[in-house]
Structures are given as structure tokens and as C-alpha cells.
Design an enzyme around this catalytic site. Structure first.
Site, mmCIF file in Angstrom:
data_model
loop_
_atom_site.group_PDB
_atom_site.id
_atom_site.type_symbol
_atom_site.label_atom_id
_atom_site.label_comp_id
_atom_site.label_asym_id
_atom_site.label_seq_id
_atom_site.Cartn_x
_atom_site.Cartn_y
_atom_site.Cartn_z
ATOM 1 N N SER A 235 0.849 -1.194 0.000
ATOM 2 C CA SER A 235 0.000 0.000 0.000
ATOM 3 C C SER A 235 0.889 1.250 0.000
ATOM 4 C CB SER A 235 -0.963 -0.046 1.189
ATOM 5 O OG SER A 235 -2.025 0.855 1.006
ATOM 6 N N ASP A 351 -8.857 -5.562 -5.887
ATOM 7 C CA ASP A 351 -8.470 -4.486 -4.976
ATOM 8 C C ASP A 351 -9.225 -3.232 -5.395
ATOM 9 O OD1 ASP A 351 -7.306 -2.565 -3.400
ATOM 10 O OD2 ASP A 351 -5.239 -3.165 -3.828
ATOM 11 N N HIS A 382 -7.114 -6.009 -1.432
ATOM 12 C CA HIS A 382 -5.958 -5.163 -1.177
ATOM 13 C C HIS A 382 -4.837 -5.921 -0.480
ATOM 14 C CE1 HIS A 382 -3.814 -1.468 -0.836
ATOM 15 N NE2 HIS A 382 -3.890 -1.400 0.480
#
Length: 629
Positions: A235, A351, A382
Site C-alpha cells: 500500500s 483491490d 488489497h
């Protein structure tokens, strides 16, 4: 783009670190180890990473964590982002084998940087209210509670240490600017977030200064570093490796970004439309700033004023959604010319937070630039790194210099439906080279479902829908009859269809108002209602666009009510096998409740079916789709 991180505090050993000229021990392959053992010289063999089958192995010499050397320092950058007239210093921790301190061993480095290590803001009451008309000035959002720094601990993180230190690497962490004990202001993709990890890599390579305190003069040197660095993270933590790589810094040999945000415009906008990341409706870049800003409280007022209330408030253009200089400066696709680190990217096709286009667009560009690249995609949401063995081969080759053939491996690795994440299928590239674009045409039956076929002369005409954000996309896609969406479906598939790449929609439409949301989903029907089914199992991919930006992404224009406009846009990239017996459906609607702004219901969209078409990337091309329809 939120991550959860385990924060486990451990005590540090404070060491006076002195430079040394000792030579780096070479990695031993299995044959060298066996030969040494046969000659009775095990105790005399040089210490170093143990290599077997092209991967660094966990070695007895390095696996005892009680003997690891742990310390922290502050690396001085070449910028002052918090306005105190002093160069910002980044807080860094190091975990390394004890042999680096006492036996002259030098090791390669796995480096992770993050804005999350010191904690994030609590609560969800400081988002923008999405209930507003399109194109209007947004209401002032509420500024939420400040981040309460979790502690002033010197161990920043223990993440990745158990994977890499036992294999003979050092693991380094740093808090990004304006977070934790690092100086500076968070800028959410600003230049200092690229230069900060560059400074840490420069320190690891002997080109920058490190100090024992944030304002002291006692230096710390990375005498134990081979000056070969790899970065990884998920991320935001996966964004920072790419940011560092764009600087072209020497010594950064390889990166493994997992679900990285590669463009803050693409995170908060889509084809001119204000569009939230999934799960964070109402978030925008200034909200993310408040979410991570855990740094020096003495500089909060300066950072809040300069970055959030001036630069972001002016640049993010939440009223228009247009692409501009502010967003271009936070789009790493514009900064790839100096990238030379080998890149292994990872992303999930489902995601809907940091969407799969983020990795694809960078992978595609770097591939064309001749940078060593591979991509790993899975079917989940994700996060989700490549299997450790893939990362190990990557780092073993690029950081340790072992010729394990990784650069000749398949370019693309995709976890097929139902397979385990560590069992991806290898492909020559992504999108699948055997895929080709196939156009499908629409014939209407509103408010029921119309048809989607290969027939260019199918039906045609015009159909209307009425916007109403009260209905979710999931409920609209399952409805047999509704005036709030248009749905076009293929016949039941006679054979499975493999989609790989970017689907696109060319559409001619009119709006009853000067501004409107435009959303489109591609779905697989009938909806799977079994106990273990996920919502995303039936959502193939999604796309959003602002009709006001039909001419230009940088300058939208109000729509003339009733006038038709043509625009085209891509859906999120995907690689999915649609099973025999399913139907592929195109759903066109206006406001997507969980992603777009939510204007008052009632806007009418009229679609001209004669000049609207869906293009799907189908493996096997037209011959395959004709067998299926």
C-alpha cells in the site's frame, strides 16, 4: 490505502558504530558448503549468505534473534520541508546479524519505509460529505482528531526481520517525513517523500550522514552495508519504493511494491470524476494527510497551513475532478525516466481500494523502457505479496549477485481462480499476448435486461436511466427490472471465456443536467448466492468517468442538457476466466453509491445504443468468443 502494522516494542542495544575496511564475505552455494564439510573445514569457512536453488536460505549463523544487532539513528536529507531552517532528518532503525559487528561481515539490505509506523488518526468523522451536487463547491469538511503518536520507541518496526535477517541480510525501517520521529511534513506524494528514502539509501551507500540523535553531531556509519539495497512494502509502504526508484539513486537495485498507489489522482479521481477509494467514501488527499501526520507537534501548524490548507486545498480541485499540475506531480508515471532498479510488482484484481491499474500502468511503462520487470496478480483484494520464494529469487539475484536466472523467468504470474497464492500460473506477459480486443454491441429492453452480442446491427435506439444513489451497484446488477440502470447481457456461455487486459467502453450519452456521474460495471451473471461466495466473485471489473471531461482530462465543461456527447474510457485491468453457463453483463448507471459523489436523485441519462460499444480483451480473440455465444 490503509494498512495495519504490528507494533512490537523491544529494547535496543546502543552501539558506538565505527567504520571498518573489512572485506565482504561471499555467499556460499550448496556445493561450496559440502566441499568445506568434506575437507573438515566447516569451522573455517567464510560467513555469508547460504544459497541453494538460487535462493538465500535461513542459516544457523544468522537465525538467533537474541544475537541480532539493533540500533536507530537519524539520516540527514538535503531538504527542509517543515520550515525550521534545518535539513530534515529521517528516523531509521537497523536490524542486522551480529557478524556485521564482530566478524567484519557486510550484508545487503532490505529496506521498508512507511508513514504508518507511529500510528494513525482515530475515527472516521472527518471525511468530506459525498452528498453534494456534481461540479459544485464541496462543503467544508470537519478536521478530525490529531494522530496520537503511539510512543517514542526506538524500534520502528520488526516487520520483515524474521524473513531476511536469518538469510544474511540487514533489515532497515524508516518513518516517512512528518511521521513518527522523522522531521518534515507529510506531503502525500510530494517530492520530499521520494527524496527521504533516497537519503536513507545514500546513507547505506556511504554518501549521506547519519546521527545518533535528531539534532546531534555524533555520526553513525553503515560500515556493514554492501551498498546493495532492495525495498518492499504494501500500500503506502509499497508506494515509497517506487518513489525512491524514480530518483535513480545508486544502490537501489530492486524493489517489490505490493498494491502500491502510483498516482494520487488515480486514487481519488477517475477520468475526471471525483471517485473515492473503495471503503473510504468521502476521503480525499487532505484526509489522508490528517490520517498519517504523527510527526513533530512543534511543526504541526506550519505543515497544516502550508501543505494541507494551501497546497492541497488549492490543488486537489474537488469541485471539478480535473487533472492538473498538483496531481501530475503526484503521478509516478510522469517520473519513470531515471528508474533503473529491477521491479517485481504485485496486485489483486479485486483491490477496490488501490485499484489494479496502479501497478499495471507502471509495469507497462517500465517494460517499454527496458527496466527488468515482472508482475504478480491474484484474484483477491488489497495487499497480497508475491510468494516469498519469488521475492527471494529477486533479491538473491539483484542484491547478492547470484546468477539464478530470475531475469529469464516468465514476465507475468497470475493466481488462477481457486488456486493458492503461492501457486501462480506463468504467462509470457500481461495482458496475455493471446488476447485481442473484441467489440460487443447493445440492443435494448429497458427497464429489463437487453442484449450484448457480436452483431453490429443489433437493435439500436436510445434508452434512459434515472440516477438514484440509494441503490447499490450490487443490487442494481441483480435486479431483473429497474429504471435506475441499463443492463445488457450475452447469452449463456457455451464455453469458458478468458479475459485478460483492459476492457473499454465507447459511449454516446446525454444528461438532463449540466453535470452527472457515469459509472459502468462488467459483471458475471447469475449472481452467486452460495454460502462461501464473495461479492466480488460476480464483479468482473468497474469503470467511472465524468462526461464533462469528454474533450479533456484537464479541463471539464458543463454539459448542455439533452445534447449528446461521445466519450471513451477503460475499465480496471483484469484477468479472469468466466465459466461456461454464465452470462457477461454490461451495466451502465450514474452514481455508484460506494465510490462517487451522491447528488439528489433524478438526473436522467440517455444512451444512444447505435454508437455505444463494449470492447473486451478475449484470449483466443473472435474465434473463441464466437464458439461461446
Amino acid at each position: 490505502m490503509k494498512c495495519s502494522h504490528p507494533f512490537v516494542a523491544v529494547s535496543f542495544m546502543f552501539l558506538s558504530l565505527l567504520a571498518t575496511d573489512s572485506l565482504n564475505a561471499k555467499p556460499l552455494d550448496q556445493g561450496q558448503q559440502d566441499a568445506a564439510a568434506q575437507n573438515g573445514h566447516d569451522e573455517e569457512k567464510p560467513v555469508g549468505p547460504v544459497i541453494k536453488d538460487g535462493e538465500a536460505q535461513i542459516a544457523d549463523a544468522f537465525k538467533d534473534s537474541d544475537r541480532w544487532i539493533r540500533h536507530d539513528l537519524w539520516v540527514e536529507t538535503d531538504f527542509d520541508s517543515d520550515g525550521d531552517e534545518k535539513l530534515d532528518r529521517m528516523h531509521v532503525d537497523v536490524t542486522r546479524p551480529y557478524q556485521t559487528e564482530y566478524e567484519g561481515l557486510k550484508v545487503a539490505v532490505v529496506y521498508v519505509s512507511s508513514p504508518y509506523f507511529a500510528g494513525t488518526a482515530p475515527g472516521t468523522d472527518f471525511f468530506w460529505n459525498p452528498r453534494q451536487e456534481i461540479g459544485q463547491k464541496p462543503t467544508q469538511r470537519t478536521v478530525g482528531p490529531e494522530v496520537k503518536r503511539e510512543s517514542n520507541r526506538l524500534v520502528i518496526s520488526k516487520r520483515h526481520t524474521s524473513d531476511w535477517v536469518p538469510r544474511g541480510f540487514a533489515v532497515v525501517h524508516s518513518s516517512s517525513p512528518g511521521t513518527g520521529l522523522s522531521d518534515g511534513c507529510p506531503t502525500i506524494g510530494g517530492k520530499n517523500e521520494s527524496l527521504a528514502p533516497k537519503a536513507v539509501i545514500d546513507w547505506l551507500c556511504g554518501r549521506a550522514k547519519g546521527f545518533t540523535s535528531v539534532d546531534g553531531d555524533d555520526e553513525v556509519k553503515a560500515f556493514w552495508s554492501t551498498r546493495k539495497v532492495g525495498m518492499t512494502g504494501t500500500s503506502y509502504n509499497g508506494t515509497i519504493p517506487l518513489a525512491a526508484a524514480t530518483t535513480g539513486v545508486d544502490g537501489l537495485e530492486a524493489i517489490v511494491p505490493v498494491a502500491p498507489n502510483t498516482s494520487y489522482y488515480h486514487y481519488y479521481r477517475s477520468n475526471g470524476l471525483v471517485r473515492a477509494p473503495g471503503g473510504y467514501q468521502g476521503e480525499d488527499i487532505d484526509v489522508l494527510y490528517d490520517y498519517i501526520h504523527s510527526g513533530n507537534p512543534d511543526r504541526d501548524e506550519f505543515c497544516d497551513c502550508k501543505v494541507r490548507d494551501e497546497e492541497m486545498a488549492k490543488g486537489m480541485a474537488r469541485d471539478t475532478g480535473d487533472y492538473n499540475e498538483f496531481w501530475a506531480g503526484r503521478d509516478y508515471l510522469n517520473q519513470l525516466d531515471d528508474v533503473k532498479a529491477a521491479v517485481l510488482m504485485s496486485h489483486g484484481f479485486n483491490d477496490w481500494n488501490v485499484m489494479p491499474e496502479h501497478s499495471y500502468r507502471i509495469y507497462d511503462a517500465l517494460n517499454k523502457n527496458g527496466v527488468p520487470t515482472q508482475i504478480y496478480y491474484h484474484q483477491d483484494g488489497h495487499g497480497g505479496p508475491p510468494p516469498l520464494t519469488m521475492i527471494n529469487r529477486w533479491f538473491t539475484h539483484y542484491l547478492l549477485g547470484i546468477d539464478n536466472g530470475v531475469e529469464k523467468d516468465a514476465k507475468a504470474w497470475i493466481v488462477r481462480e481457486g488456486d493458492k497464492p503461492d501457486k501462480p500460473t506463468a504467462y509470457d506477459d500481461y495482458p496475455n499476448p493471446e488476447a485481442s480486443p473484441i467489440a460487443l454491441y447493445l440492443s435494448g429492453n429497458s427497464p429489463k435486461r437487453g442484449n450484448l452480442s457480436l452483431d453490429r446491427k443489433a437493435g439500436g435506439g436510445k434508452e434512459k436511466l434515472i440516477d438514484n444513489f440509494s441503490f447499490s451497484g450490487e443490487s442494481l446488477s441483480q435486479a431483473e427490472t429497474t429504471e435506475h440502470r441499463l443492463m445488457y447481457v450475452t447469452p449463456e456461455l457455451k464455453d469458458s471465456v478468458h479475459l485478460s487486459g483492459l476492457a473499454s467502453l465507447k459511449i454516446r450519452m446525454a444528461s438532463s443536467k449540466p453535470a452527472a456521474n457515469l459509472s459502468a460495471w462488467i459483471v458475471s451473471l447469475p449472481w452467486d448466492e452460495s454460502k462461501n461466495a464473495k461479492i466480488t466473485d460476480n464483479i468482473i471489473t468497474r469503470g467511472w468517468a465524468d462526461p464533462q471531461n469528454h474533450r479533456s482530462l484537464t479541463e471539464g465543461e458543463p454539459l448542455v442538457p439533452g445534447q449528446f456527447y461521445e466519450l471513451s474510457f477503460d475499465f480496471q485491468p483484469d484477468d479472469q476466466v468466466i465459466a461456461k453457463g454464465q452470462q457477461i453483463g454490461l451495466m451502465i448507471f450514474s452514481s455508484d453509491r460506494n465510490f462517487t459523489l451522491q447528488p439528489e436523485p433524478g438526473t436522467e441519462l440517455t444512451i444512444d445504443l447505435d454508437t455505444t460499444q463494449l470492447t473486451l480483451p478475449i484470449v483466443g480473440g473472435e474465434s473463441q468468443i464466437r464458439k461461446c455465444l
